[in-house]
Design an enzyme around this catalytic site. Sequence first.
Site, PDB file in Angstrom:
ATOM      1  N   THR A  63      31.847  -6.016  94.846  1.00 55.37           N
ATOM      2  CA  THR A  63      32.242  -4.697  95.326  1.00 55.37           C
ATOM      3  C   THR A  63      32.791  -3.878  94.173  1.00 55.37           C
ATOM      4  O   THR A  63      33.264  -4.439  93.180  1.00 55.37           O
ATOM      5  CB  THR A  63      33.324  -4.792  96.430  1.00 55.37           C
ATOM      6  OG1 THR A  63      33.638  -3.472  96.890  1.00 55.37           O
ATOM      7  CG2 THR A  63      34.600  -5.440  95.928  1.00 55.37           C
ATOM      8  N   GLY A  80      40.495  -1.615  96.614  1.00 54.05           N
ATOM      9  CA  GLY A  80      41.255  -2.052  97.791  1.00 54.05           C
ATOM     10  C   GLY A  80      40.757  -3.400  98.281  1.00 54.05           C
ATOM     11  O   GLY A  80      41.540  -4.295  98.609  1.00 54.05           O
ATOM     12  N   LYS A  81      39.419  -3.554  98.334  1.00 52.13           N
ATOM     13  CA  LYS A  81      38.835  -4.829  98.766  1.00 52.13           C
ATOM     14  C   LYS A  81      39.170  -5.933  97.766  1.00 52.13           C
ATOM     15  O   LYS A  81      39.440  -7.066  98.150  1.00 52.13           O
ATOM     16  CB  LYS A  81      37.311  -4.709  98.879  1.00 52.13           C
ATOM     17  CG  LYS A  81      36.842  -3.862 100.049  1.00 52.13           C
ATOM     18  CD  LYS A  81      35.322  -3.942 100.164  1.00 52.13           C
ATOM     19  CE  LYS A  81      34.782  -3.014 101.231  1.00 52.13           C
ATOM     20  NZ  LYS A  81      33.302  -3.029 101.289  1.00 52.13           N
ATOM     21  N   ASP A 136      29.780  -6.621 104.112  1.00 51.95           N
ATOM     22  CA  ASP A 136      29.269  -5.376 104.661  1.00 51.95           C
ATOM     23  C   ASP A 136      30.050  -5.121 105.936  1.00 51.95           C
ATOM     24  O   ASP A 136      30.275  -6.043 106.722  1.00 51.95           O
ATOM     25  CB  ASP A 136      27.772  -5.453 104.952  1.00 51.95           C
ATOM     26  CG  ASP A 136      27.205  -4.063 105.188  1.00 51.95           C
ATOM     27  OD1 ASP A 136      27.431  -3.173 104.355  1.00 51.95           O
ATOM     28  OD2 ASP A 136      26.564  -3.839 106.234  1.00 51.95           O
ATOM     29  N   PHE A 162      41.899   3.819 105.165  1.00 51.83           N
ATOM     30  CA  PHE A 162      40.848   4.683 104.623  1.00 51.83           C
ATOM     31  C   PHE A 162      39.801   4.895 105.716  1.00 51.83           C
ATOM     32  O   PHE A 162      39.898   4.332 106.812  1.00 51.83           O
ATOM     33  CB  PHE A 162      40.213   4.032 103.377  1.00 51.83           C
ATOM     34  CG  PHE A 162      39.419   2.778 103.696  1.00 51.83           C
ATOM     35  CD1 PHE A 162      40.057   1.577 103.904  1.00 51.83           C
ATOM     36  CD2 PHE A 162      38.020   2.815 103.805  1.00 51.83           C
ATOM     37  CE1 PHE A 162      39.333   0.422 104.209  1.00 51.83           C
ATOM     38  CE2 PHE A 162      37.292   1.666 104.102  1.00 51.83           C
ATOM     39  CZ  PHE A 162      37.949   0.476 104.314  1.00 51.83           C
ATOM     40  N   GLY A 163      38.780   5.662 105.389  1.00 57.72           N
ATOM     41  CA  GLY A 163      37.624   5.809 106.280  1.00 57.72           C
ATOM     42  C   GLY A 163      37.976   6.205 107.706  1.00 57.72           C
ATOM     43  O   GLY A 163      38.656   7.202 107.947  1.00 57.72           O
ATOM     44  N   TYR A 164      37.536   5.379 108.647  1.00 60.90           N
ATOM     45  CA  TYR A 164      37.698   5.696 110.062  1.00 60.90           C
ATOM     46  C   TYR A 164      39.038   5.221 110.633  1.00 60.90           C
ATOM     47  O   TYR A 164      39.256   5.304 111.845  1.00 60.90           O
ATOM     48  CB  TYR A 164      36.538   5.071 110.862  1.00 60.90           C
ATOM     49  CG  TYR A 164      35.182   5.589 110.451  1.00 60.90           C
ATOM     50  CD1 TYR A 164      34.760   6.878 110.815  1.00 60.90           C
ATOM     51  CD2 TYR A 164      34.304   4.815 109.687  1.00 60.90           C
ATOM     52  CE1 TYR A 164      33.524   7.370 110.430  1.00 60.90           C
ATOM     53  CE2 TYR A 164      33.060   5.297 109.300  1.00 60.90           C
ATOM     54  CZ  TYR A 164      32.675   6.572 109.664  1.00 60.90           C
ATOM     55  OH  TYR A 164      31.446   7.059 109.283  1.00 60.90           O
ATOM     56  N   ASP A 165      39.935   4.725 109.801  1.00 64.13           N
ATOM     57  CA  ASP A 165      41.212   4.200 110.300  1.00 64.13           C
ATOM     58  C   ASP A 165      41.996   5.183 111.184  1.00 64.13           C
ATOM     59  O   ASP A 165      42.573   4.767 112.184  1.00 64.13           O
ATOM     60  CB  ASP A 165      42.096   3.733 109.129  1.00 64.13           C
ATOM     61  CG  ASP A 165      41.685   2.353 108.616  1.00 64.13           C
ATOM     62  OD1 ASP A 165      41.222   1.533 109.423  1.00 64.13           O
ATOM     63  OD2 ASP A 165      41.836   2.095 107.410  1.00 64.13           O
ATOM     64  N   ARG A 223      38.025  -7.495 108.072  1.00 60.12           N
ATOM     65  CA  ARG A 223      37.816  -8.024 106.723  1.00 60.12           C
ATOM     66  C   ARG A 223      38.794  -9.156 106.419  1.00 60.12           C
ATOM     67  O   ARG A 223      38.412 -10.186 105.877  1.00 60.12           O
ATOM     68  CB  ARG A 223      37.942  -6.906 105.678  1.00 60.12           C
ATOM     69  CG  ARG A 223      37.454  -7.333 104.288  1.00 60.12           C
ATOM     70  CD  ARG A 223      37.324  -6.172 103.320  1.00 60.12           C
ATOM     71  NE  ARG A 223      36.457  -5.143 103.852  1.00 60.12           N
ATOM     72  CZ  ARG A 223      36.889  -4.017 104.433  1.00 60.12           C
ATOM     73  NH1 ARG A 223      38.164  -3.758 104.541  1.00 60.12           N
ATOM     74  NH2 ARG A 223      36.027  -3.149 104.918  1.00 60.12           N
TER      75      ARG A 223
HETATM   76  P1  IMP Z   1      30.831  -0.981 103.077  1.00 59.00           P
HETATM   77  O1  IMP Z   1      31.215  -2.216 103.847  1.00 59.00           O
HETATM   78  O2  IMP Z   1      31.626  -0.861 101.829  1.00 59.00           O
HETATM   79  O3  IMP Z   1      29.375  -0.859 102.914  1.00 59.00           O
HETATM   80  O4  IMP Z   1      31.251   0.306 103.895  1.00 59.00           O
HETATM   81  C1  IMP Z   1      31.634   0.277 105.190  1.00 59.00           C
HETATM   82  C2  IMP Z   1      32.071   1.629 105.721  1.00 59.00           C
HETATM   83  O5  IMP Z   1      32.561   1.353 107.033  1.00 59.00           O
HETATM   84  C3  IMP Z   1      33.218   2.265 104.979  1.00 59.00           C
HETATM   85  O6  IMP Z   1      32.790   3.207 104.051  1.00 59.00           O
HETATM   86  C4  IMP Z   1      33.984   2.942 106.114  1.00 59.00           C
HETATM   87  O7  IMP Z   1      33.374   4.139 106.469  1.00 59.00           O
HETATM   88  C5  IMP Z   1      33.784   1.989 107.260  1.00 59.00           C
HETATM   89  N1  IMP Z   1      34.849   0.966 107.310  1.00 59.00           N
HETATM   90  C6  IMP Z   1      34.731  -0.364 107.042  1.00 59.00           C
HETATM   91  N2  IMP Z   1      35.919  -0.991 107.155  1.00 59.00           N
HETATM   92  C7  IMP Z   1      36.808  -0.035 107.472  1.00 59.00           C
HETATM   93  C8  IMP Z   1      38.228  -0.062 107.704  1.00 59.00           C
HETATM   94  O8  IMP Z   1      38.924  -1.085 107.611  1.00 59.00           O
HETATM   95  N3  IMP Z   1      38.787   1.126 108.016  1.00 59.00           N
HETATM   96  C9  IMP Z   1      38.084   2.274 108.113  1.00 59.00           C
HETATM   97  N4  IMP Z   1      36.777   2.361 107.893  1.00 59.00           N
HETATM   98  C10 IMP Z   1      36.135   1.208 107.586  1.00 59.00           C
END
Ligand code: IMP
Length: 207
Positions: free
Chosen positions: A11, A15-16, A76, A159-162, A188
């Site tokens: 990755t 954060g990951k 993923d 982040f993201g959809y949290d 995760r």
């Molecule tokens: P990838 O796994 O890095 O390909 O991306 C997964 C996508 O799913 C991220 O860019 C977010 O949009 C969403 N996502 C995955 N895990 C989370 C999370 O823990 N919180 C919020 N959004 C998430």
Amino acid sequence: MSGIRRVLFATGNEGKMREIRSILADTGAEVLSMKEAGISVDIIEDGATFEENALIKARAVAAALTETDCVVLADDSGLVIDALGGEPGIYSARYMGEDTSYEEKNTNLIGRLEGVPDEKRTARFVCAIAAVMPDGREFQVQAAIEGRIGYEQKGEGGFGYDPIFYVPDFGKTTAEMTAEEKNRVSHRGKALEQMKEVLRKNEGFDR
Ligand code: IMP
């Protein structure tokens, strides 16, 4: 017995990396990022499921690796909303375009759920992790956290959809949880713990 000494996590996300380093800390294994291993590969994630995409990533990175003692892990993940037929699902990162802000994506999803009652707003974050071993063996795990899509964005963490992912057991969104709280219950965090046990059972660590 000589167990797993090095793990590469495929990755670019810091954060990951922090999360996997903290979960594998007790194993004594060295955890490398792609950058630290000097690897950059263009990966076309054209799988139909989270599991397929994780395996595609792990295989591509393992193929590019010159070290022969390294376990390659890739993940993923995404958000699955039941009332939208599973959208955005494996397209979570690409939903409305990679350059669209999450503020807009979240506003859009709340809008699409207008009039949908509480009990039908069920959703889950899903995370698949694949491992490719130095001898070519492959392992896979998948975990999820169940929640509901809220009516407004709440919280500054994560982040993201949290901000729209409300977890009834906690009475708050994953954006309102501390990093420790979220890692303990998240898709995760749980998938990484499962993978650690799979690796421990099949290959072992030094500690
Ligand atoms: P990838 O796994 O890095 O390909 O991306 C997964 C996508 O799913 C991220 O860019 C977010 O949009 C969403 N996502 C995955 N895990 C989370 C999370 O823990 N919180 C919020 N959004 C998430």
